[in-house]
Each structure stands twice: as C-alpha cells, then as structure tokens.
Scaffold this motif. Structure first.
Motif, mmCIF file in Angstrom:
data_model
loop_
_atom_site.group_PDB
_atom_site.id
_atom_site.type_symbol
_atom_site.label_atom_id
_atom_site.label_comp_id
_atom_site.label_asym_id
_atom_site.label_seq_id
_atom_site.Cartn_x
_atom_site.Cartn_y
_atom_site.Cartn_z
ATOM 1 N N ASP A 295 2.328 -10.536 -2.125
ATOM 2 C CA ASP A 295 2.867 -9.288 -1.142
ATOM 3 C C ASP A 295 4.058 -8.955 -1.708
ATOM 4 N N GLU A 296 4.450 -8.717 -2.767
ATOM 5 C CA GLU A 296 5.629 -8.418 -3.415
ATOM 6 C C GLU A 296 5.532 -7.018 -4.481
ATOM 7 N N GLU A 297 6.618 -6.099 -4.255
ATOM 8 C CA GLU A 297 6.709 -5.146 -5.131
ATOM 9 C C GLU A 297 7.949 -4.961 -5.764
ATOM 10 N N LYS B 192 13.202 -4.852 -4.337
ATOM 11 C CA LYS B 192 12.228 -5.655 -4.212
ATOM 12 C C LYS B 192 11.556 -5.526 -2.927
ATOM 13 N N ASN B 193 10.332 -5.209 -2.659
ATOM 14 C CA ASN B 193 9.957 -4.660 -1.124
ATOM 15 C C ASN B 193 10.803 -3.898 -0.500
ATOM 16 N N ARG C 7 3.995 3.682 -8.470
ATOM 17 C CA ARG C 7 4.002 2.915 -7.508
ATOM 18 C C ARG C 7 2.640 2.842 -6.572
ATOM 19 N N ARG D 63 -0.059 0.066 -6.478
ATOM 20 C CA ARG D 63 -0.719 -0.596 -5.319
ATOM 21 C C ARG D 63 -2.258 -0.734 -5.238
ATOM 22 N N LYS E 103 14.217 -3.557 -0.794
ATOM 23 C CA LYS E 103 15.430 -3.964 -0.702
ATOM 24 C C LYS E 103 16.277 -4.156 -2.054
ATOM 25 N N VAL F 71 3.451 -5.079 -9.093
ATOM 26 C CA VAL F 71 2.862 -5.167 -7.729
ATOM 27 C C VAL F 71 2.300 -6.511 -7.907
#
Length: 266
Positions: free
Chosen positions: A127-129, A140-141, A14, A18, A143, A122
């Motif tokens: 702006d999503e992960e 996702k982000n 991760r 990023r 959640k 990523v």
C-alpha cells in the motif's frame, strides 16, 4: 509550459499505475501462469501482461503522440524518433511476485529527450506509492521524502547482492552493513530515496524500464543514480541496457567510490 505538462503527465501516470497495480494485485498469491523468456533466464507471468495491457491502453489513449517502451512489449524503434515517451515495467520484481513476496511494484515514467521528467512507483502489496517530477518533490504516500544523512558512527546501509558485498575492500568491511537484498531494482531505489537504506550497487544489464521512474524520484529526494564514471544516465537510446551503476545519497556515493572497485561486477 513544460512544468504544467509534466504535472499533468504525473497525474496521468499515477492514475494508470494505480489501476495497473489493482490488476496485478488480483493475481498476487493466486499462482498465475508463468513463462520464461531470454533463454529461460527471466520469468514473466499472466499478471505482467495484464498490467502492461492496462497501462498501454490508458496511457497511449491519453497521449497518442508519445512513444512507448515496456519490458513486456516488443520494442518499436519508432520510439527513438519521439521526444517524449512512456517507459514502463508493469511488474518490477516478477520473481518476488511469483514467490508471494511483497517487494514488487508497478513502475511508470515519462522520459523527455533522454531524461525522466515524471515517475511513479506503486507497490500495492505494501500500500505504498512513490511519485516525483522534475518540478515536484519526491513523495511517499503523499508525504515528502529524502535520502539519508551522513553518520560518523553508523555503517553504510546497503541493499546489495552478497557477491557484490564480498568485493568491498577489506579495510572498509566494518563500514558497511548489508541489508536483505531486494530483487526489485525500482523498489530498492525507492528505499534509497526515502532513507531506508543509504545506497545500492546495480549490476550491469539493468534496463531503462527498471530505472527511469525511480531515477527521478531518487533525484528529487536528494540522491543520484550514476554510472561507474559518476555520470547521469541517458534513456531512450538504441540500447536500453546499462552498465554497473551506483545509487544513493551523496555521502553514500562518495563512500561507494572508495569502498568498491571501479567495476564491482566485472
């Protein structure tokens, strides 16, 4: 023991994804230099190489005993003797990236004995992960996400190329709704994992690096990625190419088997 190991690996990939995403985003919309490979069929940009260097530097320094497989690195057959390796696509969706479209992502997976055990996608422009491991939920982000649920009245939402949709059997045409095709295969699978779409058909000749990270994310979200015979994929083989694949929630896979011929791209 393995559960702790994969959680640690997930945190590592991760962080690396990023950082690689930041590198790639610095080139986005800046007309980076582009070359063509595979007899001019596939573009690669300066951003791909820069993101790949960031990933390889961070990951191999942290796990020198792991193997390495990346779209932008010459294949080293030594990976075949590794139980565990990183499988990387520094920019999945290079064509979209070059065109200034946001649907591209950094894809990083840890594969152990042929199966992905941790994966990160990523998508910096959104702006999503997306993250998951075999012992952690798909997020996702941060959640939890899950695949779609069956509907008795809504058509099946598929992200597929137009030529594939044309092969849907005539009696099922009204049961399928095509959404805009997403060239980034990894991101398309992520859309399946979070329920944005119900499923997708993957044409033949996708590669391990397109699939591995998204595979574990989709599975942990309640879906599956399977070959034409319904079998789970095996990674880190001598050939890293795959045949026709289907992906989706279980209800979507069931319908895809009814709607489509056995090999829709053959």
């Amino acid at each position: 023991m393995h559960a702790d190991r994969w959680r640690e690996d997930l945190a590592l990939i991760r962080l690396a994804a990023r950082e690689a995403g930041k590198v790639a985003l610095g080139y986005f919309g800046q007309s980076p230099e582009v070359w063509w490979k595979h007899e001019g069929r596939s573009p690669v940009s300066a951003a791909d190489y820069a993101a790949n260097d960031k990933l390889q530097g961070m990951l191999m320094a942290a796990r020198p005993g792991y193997g390495w497989l990346s779209e932008e690195t010459d294949d080293d057959v030594a990976r075949l003797s590794c139980d565990t390796l990183f499988v990387v696509d520094p920019i999945d969706g290079t064509r979209a990236f070059i065109a200034g479209e946001k649907t591209w992502c950094v894809s990083v997976a840890v594969v152990h004995r042929g199966q992905p055990v941790a994966g990160v996608l990523v998508a910096p422009a959104f702006d999503e992960e997306f993250t998951a491991s075999v012992d952690e939920p798909a997020l996702k982000n941060g959640k939890p996400i899950s695949v779609s649920h069956p509907s008795a009245v809504e058509p099946l939402k598929l992200a597929v190329a137009e030529d594939v949709l044309k092969l849907v059997q005539p009696e099922h045409k009204n049961s399928v709704r095509r959404v805009r095709h997403v060239p980034s295969l990894a991101y398309r699978l992520a859309m399946t994992a979070d329920g944005t779409i119900d499923g997708t058909i993957v044409k033949r000749n996708s590669h391990d690096w397109d699939l591995a990270a998204a595979d574990v994310i989709l599975e942990r979200a309640g879906g599956r990625l399977v070959d034409a015979q319904g079998r789970r994929l095996v990674y880190n083989r001598e050939s890293v190419k795959h045949g026709v694949l289907r992906a989706g929630a279980e209800h979507a896979l069931d319908k895809l088997r009814m709607f489509m011929p056995d090999d829709p791209t053959g």
